[in-house]
Scaffold this active site. Structure first.
Site, PDB file in Angstrom:
ATOM      1  N   HIS A 107       0.886  -1.168   0.000  1.00  0.00           N
ATOM      2  CA  HIS A 107       0.000   0.000   0.000  1.00  0.00           C
ATOM      3  C   HIS A 107       0.926   1.220   0.000  1.00  0.00           C
ATOM      4  O   HIS A 107       2.020   1.170   0.571  1.00  0.00           O
ATOM      5  CB  HIS A 107      -0.834   0.116   1.272  1.00  0.00           C
ATOM      6  CG  HIS A 107      -1.752  -1.024   1.544  1.00  0.00           C
ATOM      7  ND1 HIS A 107      -1.349  -2.146   2.201  1.00  0.00           N
ATOM      8  CD2 HIS A 107      -3.073  -1.192   1.292  1.00  0.00           C
ATOM      9  CE1 HIS A 107      -2.374  -2.968   2.330  1.00  0.00           C
ATOM     10  NE2 HIS A 107      -3.429  -2.423   1.785  1.00  0.00           N
ATOM     11  N   ASP A 110       2.465   2.009   3.293  1.00  0.00           N
ATOM     12  CA  ASP A 110       3.336   0.998   3.905  1.00  0.00           C
ATOM     13  C   ASP A 110       4.783   1.403   3.663  1.00  0.00           C
ATOM     14  O   ASP A 110       5.659   1.148   4.478  1.00  0.00           O
ATOM     15  CB  ASP A 110       3.182  -0.385   3.228  1.00  0.00           C
ATOM     16  CG  ASP A 110       1.798  -0.969   3.377  1.00  0.00           C
ATOM     17  OD1 ASP A 110       1.078  -0.558   4.303  1.00  0.00           O
ATOM     18  OD2 ASP A 110       1.446  -1.849   2.566  1.00  0.00           O
ATOM     19  N   GLU A 238     -10.707  -6.944  -4.773  1.00  0.00           N
ATOM     20  CA  GLU A 238     -10.511  -8.008  -3.777  1.00  0.00           C
ATOM     21  C   GLU A 238     -11.770  -8.160  -2.934  1.00  0.00           C
ATOM     22  O   GLU A 238     -12.057  -7.328  -2.074  1.00  0.00           O
ATOM     23  CB  GLU A 238      -9.300  -7.650  -2.903  1.00  0.00           C
ATOM     24  CG  GLU A 238      -8.920  -8.749  -1.937  1.00  0.00           C
ATOM     25  CD  GLU A 238      -7.691  -8.381  -1.110  1.00  0.00           C
ATOM     26  OE1 GLU A 238      -6.717  -7.817  -1.670  1.00  0.00           O
ATOM     27  OE2 GLU A 238      -7.707  -8.643   0.098  1.00  0.00           O
ATOM     28  N   HIS A 277     -11.050 -14.295   3.257  1.00  0.00           N
ATOM     29  CA  HIS A 277     -12.236 -13.539   2.864  1.00  0.00           C
ATOM     30  C   HIS A 277     -13.303 -14.483   2.323  1.00  0.00           C
ATOM     31  O   HIS A 277     -14.492 -14.276   2.533  1.00  0.00           O
ATOM     32  CB  HIS A 277     -11.893 -12.506   1.788  1.00  0.00           C
ATOM     33  CG  HIS A 277     -10.930 -11.451   2.245  1.00  0.00           C
ATOM     34  ND1 HIS A 277     -10.533 -10.414   1.437  1.00  0.00           N
ATOM     35  CD2 HIS A 277     -10.285 -11.272   3.425  1.00  0.00           C
ATOM     36  CE1 HIS A 277      -9.680  -9.644   2.094  1.00  0.00           C
ATOM     37  NE2 HIS A 277      -9.508 -10.152   3.305  1.00  0.00           N
ATOM     38  N   ASP A 302      -4.613 -13.762  -2.546  1.00  0.00           N
ATOM     39  CA  ASP A 302      -4.023 -13.387  -1.270  1.00  0.00           C
ATOM     40  C   ASP A 302      -4.056 -14.636  -0.407  1.00  0.00           C
ATOM     41  O   ASP A 302      -5.121 -15.127  -0.020  1.00  0.00           O
ATOM     42  CB  ASP A 302      -4.794 -12.241  -0.615  1.00  0.00           C
ATOM     43  CG  ASP A 302      -4.249 -10.876  -1.045  1.00  0.00           C
ATOM     44  OD1 ASP A 302      -3.385 -10.841  -1.938  1.00  0.00           O
ATOM     45  OD2 ASP A 302      -4.695  -9.862  -0.470  1.00  0.00           O
ATOM     46  N   ASP A 313     -10.988 -12.007  10.201  1.00  0.00           N
ATOM     47  CA  ASP A 313      -9.898 -12.186   9.259  1.00  0.00           C
ATOM     48  C   ASP A 313      -8.607 -12.384  10.061  1.00  0.00           C
ATOM     49  O   ASP A 313      -7.876 -11.436  10.302  1.00  0.00           O
ATOM     50  CB  ASP A 313      -9.823 -10.896   8.416  1.00  0.00           C
ATOM     51  CG  ASP A 313      -9.134 -11.079   7.081  1.00  0.00           C
ATOM     52  OD1 ASP A 313      -8.866 -12.227   6.699  1.00  0.00           O
ATOM     53  OD2 ASP A 313      -8.882 -10.059   6.404  1.00  0.00           O
ATOM     54  N   ASP A 315      -5.937 -13.915   9.213  1.00  0.00           N
ATOM     55  CA  ASP A 315      -4.735 -13.761   8.370  1.00  0.00           C
ATOM     56  C   ASP A 315      -3.554 -14.605   8.823  1.00  0.00           C
ATOM     57  O   ASP A 315      -2.426 -14.118   8.909  1.00  0.00           O
ATOM     58  CB  ASP A 315      -4.293 -12.278   8.335  1.00  0.00           C
ATOM     59  CG  ASP A 315      -5.182 -11.424   7.450  1.00  0.00           C
ATOM     60  OD1 ASP A 315      -5.913 -11.980   6.613  1.00  0.00           O
ATOM     61  OD2 ASP A 315      -5.139 -10.186   7.589  1.00  0.00           O
TER      62      ASP A 315
HETATM   63  C1  XLS Z   1      -7.694  -6.841   4.216  1.00  0.00           C
HETATM   64  C2  XLS Z   1      -7.171  -7.005   2.863  1.00  0.00           C
HETATM   65  C3  XLS Z   1      -6.014  -6.094   2.503  1.00  0.00           C
HETATM   66  C4  XLS Z   1      -5.840  -6.046   1.021  1.00  0.00           C
HETATM   67  C5  XLS Z   1      -5.036  -4.904   0.518  1.00  0.00           C
HETATM   68  O1  XLS Z   1      -8.446  -7.663   4.729  1.00  0.00           O
HETATM   69  O2  XLS Z   1      -6.848  -8.347   2.676  1.00  0.00           O
HETATM   70  O3  XLS Z   1      -4.850  -6.508   3.156  1.00  0.00           O
HETATM   71  O4  XLS Z   1      -5.282  -7.219   0.536  1.00  0.00           O
HETATM   72  O5  XLS Z   1      -5.610  -3.680   0.807  1.00  0.00           O
HETATM   73 NI    NI Z   2      -5.850  -9.104   1.029  1.00  0.00          NI
HETATM   74 NI    NI Z   3      -7.709  -9.741   4.295  1.00  0.00          NI
END
Ligand code: XLS
Ligand code: NI
Ligand code: NI
Length: 442
Positions: A107, A110, A238, A277, A302, A313, A315
């Site tokens: 981003h 970032d 996304e 997601h 992703d 999420d 992750d």
């Molecule tokens: C958040 C998203 C984010 C996108 C990029 O849940 O996954 O990380 O991939 O903005």
């Molecule tokens: Ni993402």
């Molecule tokens: Ni995400």
């Protein structure tokens, strides 16, 4: 790829991660990911196109709603924000080249922290993009996609492109313009839109139709700007159903598709499908991939995983070979990635506080994908799975079934045939057999 260290080494004592094979007990080696190994016509590296997510790996310090960050990154100590950005980039390229990922994703903010004014932010971005360009050149690492963070700053609390206040939409436009410029400058293969705040918290104060029309206008304007300025890559949407918004407009792959079709964006936009997601939307990862493939819009993925008990999420890094084999079956069968790849949108846990944990996490994720690629490729080469599945539809391949599927039979014809043939014979779906077939190759 050339290992590049900045002025300072951040991951001391860790060398380039090598493939050592299944028998190795070196925790800092790949057991399955062998970048140069050929699987069909492509190498593992070309199939998987791994990317490192700048935000989780070099920015996220592990804060959660109940407590602050726990990770003391040695690249975040300088007092000057631009210097912090440069140090972080040294650390990033040292890590990316040591782990051996060919790509990265970011981003805008970032790379370097946002300044007090738009002008100051642009100045910082230009500086850090120049540095990234040097680093890419020296290492051979490439940009998989860039994006703009349109969700963290409080100004976006009511949305970015879907904000009811036009002034905020302008600000989002300025940010996306800069992020697209950076992506073009760095030769990015893609540009992603993830709309965490593009949605609503309450329908009572929201005109959903207007907001979605504004989002479409925003995407059209972004596409036009990028194309005019020479961007040849893919745009990705996304999907995510919720979090941070209660309801997000890009709910899942099917919802995104209907939006792209309604606003005539199918030629330029593809989907970036994220594992966690998909599960938040009550789908499986392979379901979302298949929806994208069937519409010709599989862009990128992703990679991460959710938690069966927690509904957010999380992750986490991927570790489920079975889930990824199902996914790789869909991806391989569709011909693999074109501009996209496997971006680790995943973070180490809050209590994983050593720098070496970042290596363990990525090695695990890359090895899991490698195993899934090997298994899926073997399943497809073996062919039984595909021919069994195809066989289930054999009655449409000839005769009246074929006539029906090509639009030559109406409802009265179907009725006449049903009367003539009588009650259909029961045919098993054989789910367990299919499941066992998968297991055989894992
Ligand atoms: C958040 C998203 C984010 C996108 C990029 O849940 O996954 O990380 O991939 O903005
Ligand atoms: Ni993402
Ligand atoms: Ni995400």
């Amino acid at each position: 790829m050339k290992i590049i260290k900045g002025n300072k080494q951040y991951f001391k004592g860790i060398r380039a991660i090598k493939y050592e094979g299944k028998e190795s007990d070196n925790p800092l080696a790949f057991k399955f990911y062998n970048p140069k190994k050929k699987i069909g016509k492509k190498t593992m590296e070309e199939h998987l196109r791994f990317a490192i997510a700048y935000w989780h790996t070099f920015c996220g310090t592990g804060g959660d709603p109940f407590g602050p960050g726990t990770k003391n990154f040695p690249w975040s100590t300088a007092t000057d924000p631009v210097q912090r950005g440069l140090d972080k980039m040294d650390a990033a390229f040292e890590f990316i080249t040591k782990i051996g990922a060919p790509y990265y994703c970011f981003h805008d903010y970032d790379l370097v922290e946002e300044g007090a004014t738009l002008k100051e932010s642009e100045k910082r971005l230009r500086k850090i993009v120049d540095y990234a360009k040097e680093k890419q050149k020296a290492s051979g690492v490439k940009l998989l996609w860039g994006t703009a963070n349109l969700f963290s700053n409080p100004r976006y609390m009511n949305g970015a492109a879907t904000n009811p206040d036009f002034n905020v939409v302008c600000y989002a436009g300025a940010q996306v313009k800069n992020a697209i410029d950076a992506t073009i400058e760095l030769g990015g293969a893609g540009y992603t839109f993830w709309g965490g705040r593009e949605g609503y918290m309450s329908l009572l104060n929201t005109n959903m139709k207007r907001e979605q029309e504004h989002l479409a206008r925003f995407l059209q304007a972004s596409r036009d700007y990028a194309r005019r300025n020479g961007f040849k890559g893919s745009f990705y949407i996304e999907p995510k159903p919720m979090e941070p918004s209660k309801h997000q407009y890009d709910f899942d792959a099917a919802t995104c598709l209907s939006f792209l079709r309604q606003f005539d964006l199918m030629d330029d936009f593809k989907l970036n499908i994220e594992v966690n997601h998909a599960t938040l939307a009550s789908h499986t990862f392979d379901h979302e991939l298949q929806v994208a493939v069937d519409a010709g819009v599989l862009g990128s993925i992703d990679a991460n995983r959710g938690d069966n008990q927690n509904g957010w999420d999380t992750d986490q890094f991927p570790n489920n070979v079975y889930e990824l084999t199902e996914a790789m079956l869909v991806i391989l069968k569709a011909g693999g990635f074109k501009t996209g790849g496997v971006n680790f949108d995943a973070k180490t846990r809050r209590n994983s506080t050593d720098l070496v944990d970042i290596f363990h996490a990525h090695i695990g994720g890359m090895d899991t994908f490698a195993r899934a690629l090997l298994a899926a490729n073997a399943i497809l080469e073996d062919g039984e799975f595909l021919s069994l599945r195809k066989g289930r539809y054999a009655s449409f391949d000839s005769g009246n079934g074929r006539k029906f599927s090509t639009g030559k039979l109406g409802l009265s014809n179907l009725s006449a045939l049903a009367h003539r043939k009588g009650e259909p014979e029961q045919i098993s779906g054989r789910q367990e057999y299919f499941e066992n077939l998968l297991n055989k190759f894992i």
